[in-house]
Design a protein around this motif. Structure first.
Motif, mmCIF file in Angstrom:
data_model
loop_
_atom_site.group_PDB
_atom_site.id
_atom_site.type_symbol
_atom_site.label_atom_id
_atom_site.label_comp_id
_atom_site.label_asym_id
_atom_site.label_seq_id
_atom_site.Cartn_x
_atom_site.Cartn_y
_atom_site.Cartn_z
ATOM 1 N N GLY A 70 -22.577 1.779 -13.657
ATOM 2 C CA GLY A 70 -22.354 2.729 -12.577
ATOM 3 C C GLY A 70 -21.241 3.712 -12.873
ATOM 4 O O GLY A 70 -21.365 4.915 -12.611
ATOM 5 N N ASN A 71 -20.139 3.231 -13.445
ATOM 6 C CA ASN A 71 -19.039 4.126 -13.798
ATOM 7 C C ASN A 71 -19.437 5.108 -14.886
ATOM 8 O O ASN A 71 -19.008 6.265 -14.877
ATOM 9 N N ALA A 72 -20.257 4.645 -15.825
ATOM 10 C CA ALA A 72 -20.740 5.553 -16.874
ATOM 11 C C ALA A 72 -21.588 6.668 -16.265
ATOM 12 O O ALA A 72 -21.451 7.838 -16.634
ATOM 13 N N LEU A 73 -22.464 6.324 -15.318
ATOM 14 C CA LEU A 73 -23.291 7.340 -14.661
ATOM 15 C C LEU A 73 -22.434 8.351 -13.912
ATOM 16 O O LEU A 73 -22.669 9.569 -13.989
ATOM 17 N N PHE A 74 -21.430 7.864 -13.194
ATOM 18 C CA PHE A 74 -20.580 8.779 -12.437
ATOM 19 C C PHE A 74 -19.766 9.688 -13.351
ATOM 20 O O PHE A 74 -19.492 10.840 -13.005
ATOM 21 N N SER A 75 -19.369 9.192 -14.515
ATOM 22 C CA SER A 75 -18.660 10.047 -15.475
ATOM 23 C C SER A 75 -19.542 11.204 -15.912
ATOM 24 O O SER A 75 -19.092 12.348 -16.033
ATOM 25 N N LEU A 76 -20.821 10.907 -16.146
ATOM 26 C CA LEU A 76 -21.756 11.954 -16.567
ATOM 27 C C LEU A 76 -21.953 12.983 -15.457
ATOM 28 O O LEU A 76 -22.037 14.181 -15.709
ATOM 29 N N VAL A 77 -22.023 12.509 -14.206
ATOM 30 C CA VAL A 77 -22.266 13.398 -13.073
ATOM 31 C C VAL A 77 -21.016 14.198 -12.705
ATOM 32 O O VAL A 77 -21.061 15.424 -12.547
ATOM 33 N N ASN A 78 -19.883 13.508 -12.588
ATOM 34 C CA ASN A 78 -18.663 14.144 -12.095
ATOM 35 C C ASN A 78 -17.888 14.909 -13.155
ATOM 36 O O ASN A 78 -17.217 15.898 -12.853
ATOM 37 N N ARG A 79 -17.959 14.448 -14.419
ATOM 38 C CA ARG A 79 -17.100 15.038 -15.447
ATOM 39 C C ARG A 79 -17.862 15.790 -16.539
ATOM 40 O O ARG A 79 -17.352 16.750 -17.103
ATOM 41 N N PHE A 80 -19.070 15.337 -16.854
ATOM 42 C CA PHE A 80 -19.836 15.990 -17.904
ATOM 43 C C PHE A 80 -20.770 17.067 -17.358
ATOM 44 O O PHE A 80 -21.338 17.836 -18.116
ATOM 45 N N GLY A 81 -20.942 17.112 -16.040
ATOM 46 C CA GLY A 81 -21.797 18.131 -15.443
ATOM 47 C C GLY A 81 -23.262 17.966 -15.777
ATOM 48 O O GLY A 81 -24.019 18.941 -15.804
ATOM 49 N N VAL A 82 -23.676 16.722 -16.020
ATOM 50 C CA VAL A 82 -25.069 16.466 -16.382
ATOM 51 C C VAL A 82 -25.967 16.671 -15.163
ATOM 52 O O VAL A 82 -25.647 16.230 -14.058
#
Length: 219
Positions: A70-82
């Motif tokens: 879950g934290n990996a997914l949120f990093s992609l959404v919130n920080r990587f702009g995926v």
């Protein structure tokens, strides 16, 4: 200073403090594809369940595996702009809901499922007041990220879910404040669980890191 040609794939961040990958979004999409292959596991009874597992050798879904994924997914959404599809948004929501339900069903006990064998895990955390500090730091990061994504309109959570998320954030912060090991005469810190008497640099760093997430995204 200008970078050598071989480092042209890096760009300075908006504060010109760190250099970031120019292709962050592209890299994030590749990570996302990899994560999506790790969401078909089993519960502790061997029943098929949708959720993150740790390795292909141990496809059991549990609190820790869901927190990592879950934290990996949120990093992609919130920080990587995926850019995420509705399917991925549902996976994110399902992961957060799993953690909320797991904590409700286990009286708010943060354990090491599925990293430890069920018998060992259950014996260590039979006392519901005993909590694994690492799980609490990952949970705080997850719920802070969920709140951030919700406020940005990137994820949908119901009002009831947000109330439960915020309640857990407050609970963890209060726990960290009340369970610092040490005194003015000795270094302060946090240990493996709240039952420890010796502070650990690793877990102290983990708590401080999760506090940083809280500070960056809420305070």
């Amino acid at each position: 200073n200008e970078l050598p040609e071989k480092y042209k794939f890096l760009v300075k961040d908006r504060d010109e403090t760190f250099r970031l990958y120019i292709e962050r979004k592209e890299i994030g999409q590749k990570i996302l594809k990899s994560l999506e292959t790790r969401r078909s596991g089993f519960d502790s009874l061997g029943n098929a369940v949708e959720g993150f597992y740790l390795t292909s050798r141990n496809r059991e879904v549990g609190l820790m595996s869901q927190l990592y994924g879950g934290n990996a997914l949120f990093s992609l959404v919130n920080r990587f702009g995926v850019d995420v599809s509705d399917t991925v948004k549902k996976q994110i929501k399902d992961t957060v809901d799993y953690v909320l339900q797991y904590l409700d069903e286990n009286d708010g006990s943060y354990d090491l499922n599925p990293i430890l064998e069920p018998e060992v895990n259950n014996s260590l955390f039979l006392d519901r007041e005993n909590n694994y500090i690492g799980a609490m730091t990952w949970t705080l990061a997850l719920f802070v990220a969920a709140r951030s994504a919700y406020r940005k309109g990137l994820c949908d959570f119901s009002e009831d879910e947000m109330i439960r998320i915020i309640a857990r954030i407050k609970e963890i912060i209060k726990f960290f404040v009340n369970n610092i090991i040490g005194s003015e005469e000795s270094p302060l810190g946090w240990g493996y669980t709240n039952g420890c008497v010796e502070p650990s640099l690793f877990f102290t760093y983990s708590v401080v890191e999760s506090f940083a997430d809280f500070d960056d995204n809420i305070l």
